[in-house]
Scaffold this motif. Structure first.
Motif, short mmCIF file in Angstrom:
data_model
loop_
_atom_site.label_atom_id
_atom_site.label_comp_id
_atom_site.label_asym_id
_atom_site.label_seq_id
_atom_site.Cartn_x
_atom_site.Cartn_y
_atom_site.Cartn_z
N GLN A 103 0.77 -1.24 -0.04
CA GLN A 103 0.08 0.03 -0.21
C GLN A 103 0.99 1.41 -0.06
O GLN A 103 0.49 2.21 -0.67
N TRP A 104 1.82 1.27 0.83
CA TRP A 104 2.89 2.55 0.80
C TRP A 104 3.36 2.62 -0.57
O TRP A 104 3.38 4.05 -1.06
N LEU A 105 3.75 1.82 -1.37
CA LEU A 105 4.04 2.08 -2.70
C LEU A 105 2.96 2.85 -3.65
O LEU A 105 3.24 3.51 -4.52
N GLU A 106 1.77 2.16 -3.44
CA GLU A 106 0.44 2.57 -4.25
C GLU A 106 0.35 4.19 -4.05
O GLU A 106 -0.05 4.78 -4.57
N ASP A 107 0.61 4.50 -2.73
CA ASP A 107 0.26 5.93 -2.12
C ASP A 107 1.38 6.94 -2.12
O ASP A 107 1.41 7.75 -1.81
N ASP A 108 2.49 6.29 -2.82
CA ASP A 108 3.87 7.26 -2.72
C ASP A 108 3.86 8.11 -3.61
O ASP A 108 4.36 8.17 -4.61
N ASP A 109 3.31 9.29 -3.16
CA ASP A 109 3.17 10.64 -4.16
C ASP A 109 4.62 11.25 -3.87
O ASP A 109 4.88 12.49 -4.73
N GLU A 110 5.43 11.36 -2.83
CA GLU A 110 6.40 12.13 -2.55
C GLU A 110 7.85 11.30 -3.12
O GLU A 110 8.71 11.66 -2.57
N GLU A 111 7.39 10.02 -3.13
CA GLU A 111 8.70 9.21 -3.53
C GLU A 111 9.72 8.86 -2.21
O GLU A 111 10.78 9.34 -2.45
N ILE A 112 8.95 8.69 -1.07
CA ILE A 112 10.05 8.66 0.04
C ILE A 112 10.32 7.22 0.18
O ILE A 112 11.36 6.53 0.76
N PHE A 113 9.76 6.23 -0.54
CA PHE A 113 9.86 4.86 -0.46
C PHE A 113 11.08 4.48 -1.33
O PHE A 113 10.61 4.87 -2.81
N THR A 114 11.94 3.72 -1.34
CA THR A 114 12.87 3.23 -2.29
C THR A 114 12.90 1.64 -2.36
O THR A 114 12.40 1.05 -1.41
N GLU A 115 13.64 1.30 -3.39
CA GLU A 115 13.64 -0.06 -3.49
C GLU A 115 14.56 -0.74 -2.41
O GLU A 115 14.10 -1.74 -1.66
N GLU A 116 15.47 -0.02 -1.94
CA GLU A 116 16.29 -0.30 -0.44
C GLU A 116 15.44 -0.39 0.53
O GLU A 116 15.18 -1.40 1.37
N ASN A 117 14.65 0.49 0.98
CA ASN A 117 13.98 0.66 2.22
C ASN A 117 12.44 -0.40 2.16
O ASN A 117 12.30 -1.02 3.11
N ILE A 118 11.99 -0.60 1.11
CA ILE A 118 11.13 -1.52 0.78
C ILE A 118 11.45 -2.89 0.99
O ILE A 118 10.74 -3.76 1.59
N HIS A 119 12.54 -3.21 0.18
CA HIS A 119 13.02 -4.56 0.38
C HIS A 119 13.42 -5.04 1.61
O HIS A 119 13.06 -6.07 1.96
N ALA A 120 14.05 -4.18 2.19
CA ALA A 120 14.58 -4.31 3.63
C ALA A 120 13.45 -4.34 4.74
O ALA A 120 13.37 -5.32 5.49
N THR A 121 12.51 -3.57 4.55
CA THR A 121 11.16 -3.96 5.33
C THR A 121 10.50 -5.06 5.19
O THR A 121 10.21 -5.65 6.09
N ASN A 122 10.52 -5.44 3.74
CA ASN A 122 9.76 -6.68 3.37
C ASN A 122 10.49 -7.76 4.19
O ASN A 122 9.90 -9.02 4.63
N LYS A 123 11.89 -8.00 4.08
CA LYS A 123 12.78 -8.88 4.54
C LYS A 123 12.73 -8.98 6.04
O LYS A 123 12.53 -10.14 6.51
#
Length: 111
Positions: A14-34
């Motif tokens: 959901q964060w990626l879908e709502d990310d209009d400010e581009e605060i989420f990166t591949e790095e922080n999303i991947h690390a959080t998912n892990k």
């Protein structure tokens, strides 16, 4: 809800879908998912009717892991993300058998 349902419904989607400010990166999303995947796996390994202390040790580990990611990735966990993560962590702990009306992350959470 089941562990499998949680695996398929991580808050990061959901964060990626709502990310209009581009605060989420591949790095922080991947690390959080892990970290969240490890959390679910560790709770599953406890089996049925684990002691509360064992569940809380795994909660502590996921919270500390998220603290480290948040610090490393420029503090991307804000109010909405904090609430989403708490709901996810709490739901998984309840599936594992924890019964608590308190914020189970507060003691260790820095986000």
């Amino acid at each position: 809800m089941t562990f499998e349902e949680l695996r398929n419904n991580k808050p990061t989607t959901q964060w990626l879908e709502d990310d209009d400010e581009e605060i989420f990166t591949e790095e922080n999303i991947h690390a959080t998912n892990k970290v969240l995947e490890t959390y679910i796996s560790n709770l599953e390994k406890l089996g049925s009717n684990p002691p509360e202390a064992e569940i809380m040790q795994i909660v502590k580990e996921v919270v500390i892991g998220l603290n480290e990611i948040n610090e490393k990735c420029d503090y991307f966990i804000e109010t909405m993300e904090r609430e989403d993560l708490y709901d996810y962590i709490d739901a998984a702990a309840q599936i594992a058998g924890l019964e608590s009306d308190e914020d189970i992350t507060e003691e260790w959470r820095k986000w």
